[in-house]
Write an enzyme that holds these catalytic residues in place. Structure first.
Site, short mmCIF file in Angstrom:
data_model
loop_
_atom_site.label_atom_id
_atom_site.label_comp_id
_atom_site.label_asym_id
_atom_site.label_seq_id
_atom_site.Cartn_x
_atom_site.Cartn_y
_atom_site.Cartn_z
N GLY A 112 8.73 108.07 81.88
CA GLY A 112 7.48 108.56 81.32
C GLY A 112 7.41 108.41 79.81
O GLY A 112 8.33 107.89 79.17
N ASP A 149 11.40 99.04 92.80
CA ASP A 149 11.88 100.07 91.88
C ASP A 149 11.97 101.42 92.62
O ASP A 149 11.00 101.82 93.28
CB ASP A 149 10.86 100.15 90.72
CG ASP A 149 11.38 100.94 89.53
OD1 ASP A 149 12.59 101.14 89.43
OD2 ASP A 149 10.54 101.33 88.68
N HIS A 150 13.09 102.08 92.53
CA HIS A 150 13.28 103.41 93.12
C HIS A 150 12.90 103.54 94.60
O HIS A 150 12.07 104.38 94.96
CB HIS A 150 12.54 104.48 92.32
CG HIS A 150 13.16 104.73 90.99
ND1 HIS A 150 14.34 105.41 90.81
CD2 HIS A 150 12.76 104.36 89.74
CE1 HIS A 150 14.64 105.45 89.53
NE2 HIS A 150 13.72 104.82 88.85
ZN LIG Z 1 13.57 104.29 86.89
#
Ligand SMILES: [Zn+2]
Length: 349
Positions: A190, A83-84
């Site tokens: 978030g 991820d990322h």
């Molecule tokens: Zn993301």
């Protein structure tokens, strides 16, 4: 079944008209919760780890836990995704470790905070695609910049500052050849996504629909797609937590996305909330307990419940046995001979 190609999972999802949840993990209990939910609902699944997770768990622990999952649940197609990723090197090290899919988030510079230019994004993403596809590994790119910050990654903001431009999305997909594309439509990372229930003024579903029409073969990805349900917030606050009231992405909006080309849906916050609520409840009600299993078991069960619910809502439930997983070598062959090309076809416009 060995870890499989995320590209194949997403191609099958497109064929079946469903989405696949991509759930973040940092430890064994989270992996166990996801695999039990996948078994319970008979779902193919994507498990993803961020740079933060790799640092927290250490690569070798993480990789071998994933191999254990693949070994214990041979009937479940399971892709392991980064991820990322923030740079070519991060993606390369994940591929060398054994990840079957990577995200190169070139929408930000390597610091993971500053928005990059379109040209910088294309250059670094293309470099990752060339390296990955030669090895049969899937690549997700990102165009436009998501809001919020998670695990120290993100540009902050509400997610509306850098909404994806459909023309740029098409050019980006053509120039890089990514298999999957994360787009910014007003979602953010978030727990604190929206200060009111989101509507059309914050979630740009029309942009998503426009991009899918022009890029029918590129699998779209929705990031920051936790729903942040009120009942999970309430459990935390009921047992001593202090969460401020907040709204996530309603499941109906995600389902609208899935009807319009979204094949991967990233969920992390909802699971974090479920885990924390379950642990708080045990420690609050029985403060004499000190065996970690007394709260990790309910935490794992609470996460499993959320994951199973999402798998059902995204439509992946029931599809684990639809297809035979191809080997990564066979996938590499498909990239080489062009049969896995995602280049937009003019006729599809
Ligand atoms: Zn993301």
């Amino acid at each position: 079944m060995p870890l499989v190609s995320m590209r194949q999972l997403l191609d099958e999802a497109a064929k079946g008209g469903y989405g696949v949840g991509a759930f973040n993990v940092n430890d064994m209990e989270q992996i166990q919760a996801i695999m039990e939910a996948a078994k319970q609902t008979n779902s193919p699944v994507i498990i993803q780890a961020s740079r933060g997770a790799r640092a927290f768990a250490q690569d070798n622990y993480l990789y071998h836990l994933m191999l254990a999952a693949a070994e214990l649940y041979p009937e479940i197609p399971l892709a392991m995704h980064l991820d990322h990723g923030n740079s070519f090197e991060t993606c390369k090290s994940a591929i060398e470790l054994g990840f079957t899919s990577v995200m190169m988030d070139g929408s930000l510079k390597a610091d993971g905070k500053t928005p990059a230019t379109f040209e910088e994004n294309v250059a670094v993403t293309k470099q990752v695609v060339d390296f990955a596809h030669e090895r049969g590994i899937t690549v997700e790119g990102e165009i436009g910049v998501l809001g919020g910050i998670e695990d120290g990654h993100g540009a902050g903001g509400t997610g509306l500052e850098h909404v994806t431009d459909p023309d740029q999305a098409v050019e980006f997909a053509e120039k890089t050849g990514v298999d999957a594309l994360a787009i910014a439509i007003g979602t953010s990372h978030g727990a604190y996504k929206f200060s009111k229930k989101p509507d059309g003024s914050v979630l740009k579903m029309d942009i998503l629909i426009a991009i899918h029409k022009r890029l029918p073969k590129t699998h779209l990805v929705m990031h920051g797609s936790s729903s942040v349900p009120k009942d999970l917030q309430d459990i935390i606050n009921q047992y001593g937590g202090k969460l401020k009231e907040t709204w996530g992405v309603p499941v109906e909006e995600i389902q609208l996305g899935i009807r319009n080309g979204v094949r991967k849906v990233n969920v992390d916050t909802d699971n974090r909330l479920a885990i924390t609520g379950a642990i708080r409840k045990v420690l609050w009600e029985t403060p004499e307990k000190f065996d970690p299993r007394d709260y990790l078991k309910p935490a794992r069960e609470a996460m499993q419940k959320v994951v199973a619910q999402r798998m059902t809502q995204f439509g992946q439930a029931g599809h684990a046995g639809d297809y035979k997983a191809l080997s990564i070598a066979e996938i590499a062959k498909g990239y080489k001979d062009g049969s896995l090309s995602t280049k937009p076809l003019v006729a599809d416009k």
